[in-house]
Design a protein around this motif. Structure first.
Motif, PDB file in Angstrom:
ATOM      1  N   PHE A 123       0.831  -1.194   0.000  1.00  0.00           N
ATOM      2  CA  PHE A 123       0.000   0.000   0.000  1.00  0.00           C
ATOM      3  C   PHE A 123       0.870   1.250   0.000  1.00  0.00           C
ATOM      4  N   GLN A 124       0.401   2.258  -0.722  1.00  0.00           N
ATOM      5  CA  GLN A 124       1.122   3.525  -0.801  1.00  0.00           C
ATOM      6  C   GLN A 124       0.695   4.503   0.290  1.00  0.00           C
ATOM      7  N   GLY A 125      -0.397   4.190   0.959  1.00  0.00           N
ATOM      8  CA  GLY A 125      -0.884   5.048   2.036  1.00  0.00           C
ATOM      9  C   GLY A 125      -2.252   4.583   2.497  1.00  0.00           C
ATOM     10  N   TRP A 126      -2.666   5.021   3.677  1.00  0.00           N
ATOM     11  CA  TRP A 126      -4.000   4.703   4.183  1.00  0.00           C
ATOM     12  C   TRP A 126      -4.420   5.755   5.198  1.00  0.00           C
ATOM     13  N   ASP A 127      -5.723   5.807   5.434  1.00  0.00           N
ATOM     14  CA  ASP A 127      -6.281   6.817   6.330  1.00  0.00           C
ATOM     15  C   ASP A 127      -7.542   6.248   6.983  1.00  0.00           C
ATOM     16  N   ILE A 138     -14.588   5.858   8.261  1.00  0.00           N
ATOM     17  CA  ILE A 138     -14.122   5.788   6.878  1.00  0.00           C
ATOM     18  C   ILE A 138     -12.715   5.199   6.851  1.00  0.00           C
ATOM     19  N   ILE A 139     -12.528   4.201   6.014  1.00  0.00           N
ATOM     20  CA  ILE A 139     -11.210   3.597   5.800  1.00  0.00           C
ATOM     21  C   ILE A 139     -10.848   3.789   4.337  1.00  0.00           C
ATOM     22  N   SER A 140      -9.753   4.466   4.090  1.00  0.00           N
ATOM     23  CA  SER A 140      -9.294   4.724   2.722  1.00  0.00           C
ATOM     24  C   SER A 140      -7.886   4.157   2.563  1.00  0.00           C
ATOM     25  N   VAL A 141      -7.697   3.347   1.532  1.00  0.00           N
ATOM     26  CA  VAL A 141      -6.404   2.701   1.293  1.00  0.00           C
ATOM     27  C   VAL A 141      -5.976   2.971  -0.144  1.00  0.00           C
ATOM     28  N   THR A 142      -4.759   3.471  -0.303  1.00  0.00           N
ATOM     29  CA  THR A 142      -4.199   3.737  -1.625  1.00  0.00           C
ATOM     30  C   THR A 142      -3.248   2.615  -1.998  1.00  0.00           C
ATOM     31  N   GLY A 143      -3.596   1.888  -3.048  1.00  0.00           N
ATOM     32  CA  GLY A 143      -2.739   0.824  -3.536  1.00  0.00           C
ATOM     33  C   GLY A 143      -1.831   1.321  -4.640  1.00  0.00           C
ATOM     34  N   VAL A 144      -1.137   0.400  -5.281  1.00  0.00           N
ATOM     35  CA  VAL A 144      -0.232   0.762  -6.368  1.00  0.00           C
ATOM     36  C   VAL A 144      -1.010   1.315  -7.556  1.00  0.00           C
ATOM     37  N   CYS A 145      -2.201   0.764  -7.811  1.00  0.00           N
ATOM     38  CA  CYS A 145      -2.972   1.145  -9.000  1.00  0.00           C
ATOM     39  C   CYS A 145      -4.220   1.958  -8.679  1.00  0.00           C
ATOM     40  N   VAL A 146      -4.952   1.591  -7.643  1.00  0.00           N
ATOM     41  CA  VAL A 146      -6.218   2.256  -7.339  1.00  0.00           C
ATOM     42  C   VAL A 146      -6.285   2.607  -5.859  1.00  0.00           C
ATOM     43  N   THR A 147      -7.250   3.467  -5.531  1.00  0.00           N
ATOM     44  CA  THR A 147      -7.533   3.834  -4.143  1.00  0.00           C
ATOM     45  C   THR A 147      -8.956   3.422  -3.811  1.00  0.00           C
ATOM     46  N   ALA A 148      -9.115   2.656  -2.746  1.00  0.00           N
ATOM     47  CA  ALA A 148     -10.436   2.177  -2.333  1.00  0.00           C
ATOM     48  C   ALA A 148     -10.832   2.841  -1.021  1.00  0.00           C
TER      49      ALA A 148
END
Length: 337
Positions: A123-127, A138-148
């Protein structure tokens, strides 16, 4: 009646079984430093094209209910050994704009389209933060390709948004309540897997598996405090080692007074706030001056947190705590970011 007076009867056309098997591998490019004349290059191209003519040309439009973040892998089912192989696949071409694949094959076996399961990791980041418009998290996770982005409310989780998606996959499930288990199933079926298995660190470069008991306990404390604090990833976490979890934390009870992020450091023995911050030149594990010993994040909040933050922890609904905890336990944010 003579033979000449008989009327010929046309037999209906039907498929006939025919053996077809052509094994060919295109020659590899010449090693660096080797020069060839234009005639040699042209002769080799013609030879390759002649061999390609013997192979079956296959063109496939990829389905839109799967996220194709990377070129898919084409394979074929080899029945005698009960496995997928790519031995007979040649001249593979992937059109990212039209989402089509084209290739040549020397056998007419069942075709499979595979994707890399952990293409979004590490993961590139999370919040993690409280939702201002609902009693959820709210859980937000930034992956290599998409952010969910997910919203946990009660004992359900809703998929809110997927940024940078290549297809409209999963859009039909936006804002619909599901259990954590069902959400994982839906995202894996769409090749948007954010949920690593226990051995995923063997397949993902740049991960740092944390001591599991401490990590699990930290997730539970974060779930209890998820309506009172804003948690974010830290760039120091991966290099901190397996027995150290480092993340950013700040109170999020009062929206008008937004505090600054501090570095939270948890180990199997204790939890503390560090002197340094995310923008420091190097990581220093020295705690804030005067900070007492706290065995975990929850007890740290009971003494270090504000009155509102402490009250929010005790007002948390059990179902929401378990939902957030289940999501964090499946995402394993501390080990893969």
């Amino acid at each position: 009646m003579t033979i000449s007076s008989l009327v010929p009867v046309q037999l209906p056309k039907q498929l006939q079984h025919m053996k077809y098997k052509v094994q060919y591998r295109a020659p590899s490019p010449p090693p660096p430093g080797v020069t060839r004349t234009p005639e040699e290059i042209e002769a080799e191209i013609k030879k390759v094209e002649a061999e390609y003519e013997k192979l079956a040309l296959v063109f496939i439009e990829l389905p839109q209910d799967v996220m194709w973040s990377e070129p898919p892998v084409i394979c074929q089912w080899y029945e005698p050994r009960q496995l997928w192989i790519s031995t007979y696949i040649n001249d593979y071409k992937f059109n990212e704009d039209k989402l089509t694949v084209q290739f040549r094959t020397g056998v007419l076996w069942p075709i499979g389209i595979a994707t890399l399961r952990y293409s979004n990791m590490p993961f590139q980041g999370w919040d993690i933060r409280p939702d201002p418009n609902s009693p959820g998290v709210i859980i937000s996770v930034t992956g290599v390709c998409v952010t969910a982005t997910w919203l946990c409310v009660g004992n359900t989780v809703r998929l809110r948004w997927i940024a940078n998606a290549t297809t409209p996959a999963l859009t039909e499930h936006f804002e619909k309540p599901y259990s954590v288990k069902k959400m994982i199933q839906l995202m894996r079926e769409a090749a948007c897997d954010f949920f690593p298995d226990f051995d995923a660190h063997n397949h993902i470069e740049g991960s740092c598996p944390k001591e599991w008991v401490a990590e699990r306990h930290t997730y539970h404390a974060m779930a209890f405090l998820s309506r009172a604090y804003n948690f974010q990833w830290s760039r120091w976490n991966v290099s901190a080692g397996s027995r150290n979890i480092v993340m950013q934390i700040r109170e999020a009870v009062d929206r008008k007074r937004e505090a600054k992020f501090q570095l939270l450091h948890t180990t199997p023995q204790r939890a503390t706030i560090l002197k340094c911050n995310e923008l420091s030149q190097e990581l220093n594990l020295e705690p804030l001056a005067g900070l007492q010993f706290y065995p975990d994040l929850f007890t740290l909040n009971m003494s270090y947190g504000s009155v509102d933050a402490r009250r929010a922890a005790f007002n948390m609904k059990y179902k929401l705590v378990e939902t957030v905890f289940s999501m964090l336990q499946e995402l394993k944010l501390c080990s893969y970011s």
